[in-house]
Scaffold this active site. Structure first.
Site, short mmCIF file in Angstrom:
data_model
loop_
_atom_site.label_atom_id
_atom_site.label_comp_id
_atom_site.label_asym_id
_atom_site.label_seq_id
_atom_site.Cartn_x
_atom_site.Cartn_y
_atom_site.Cartn_z
N CYS A 46 77.23 44.36 28.83
CA CYS A 46 77.31 45.43 29.98
C CYS A 46 76.87 46.74 29.10
O CYS A 46 76.92 46.99 28.20
CB CYS A 46 78.53 45.59 30.24
SG CYS A 46 79.87 46.09 29.26
N CYS A 48 78.45 49.59 29.07
CA CYS A 48 79.74 50.46 28.43
C CYS A 48 79.66 49.86 27.01
O CYS A 48 79.98 50.32 26.09
CB CYS A 48 81.04 50.20 29.11
SG CYS A 48 81.57 49.00 29.44
#
Length: 136
Positions: A46, A48
């Site tokens: 992902c 993040c």
């Protein structure tokens, strides 16, 4: 499960910095029961993880105090290893990415995805460095 050619460069961001890549439940179990402090990163594809978690974790290691052992598993790739790692993260629910610090096999500090998401790498590093100052 994610394709190998997608995951390997993301793994390398940590393994190239000295993190042990744990790919089996036995490796996870052995790593987390080591004496001293062990940092465990549940890595992820992902945004993040790419923008905050991995850079923040690496930056956190530039201070004077750091964990004795650096380890990582990859969510959506090393499935059985991640399942084993998450057993040691109770009472926290599964999240990835996440970062956990263990001392003599006991979980002492946890950064869940909601602590990582939306925060800059420097904030992640500062949070972890404060934990290292306390436990390492």
């Amino acid at each position: 499960m994610y394709p190998t050619d997608l995951v390997m460069p993301m793994k390398a961001e940590l393994t190239d910095k000295g993190f042990q890549d744990l790919t089996t439940p036995t490796q996870v179990e052995d790593a987390l029961k080591q004496t001293g402090t062990t940092l465990l990163v549940i890595n992820s594809v992902c945004g993040c993880a790419a923008g905050a978690a991995r850079p923040g974790v690496v930056y956190s290691l530039t201070g004077d105090k750091k964990p004795d052992h650096l380890t990582t598993v990859f969510a959506g790739f090393d499935t059985e290893a991640v399942v084993e790692a998450r057993k040691h993260l109770a009472p926290f629910p599964p999240s990835s990415p996440c970062v956990a610090l263990f001392k003599d096999g006991e979980l002492v500090h946890m950064l869940e995805r909601h602590h990582i998401e939306g925060n800059p790498a420097g904030a992640i590093a500062a949070n972890l460095q404060a934990a290292y100052d306390e436990y390492c």
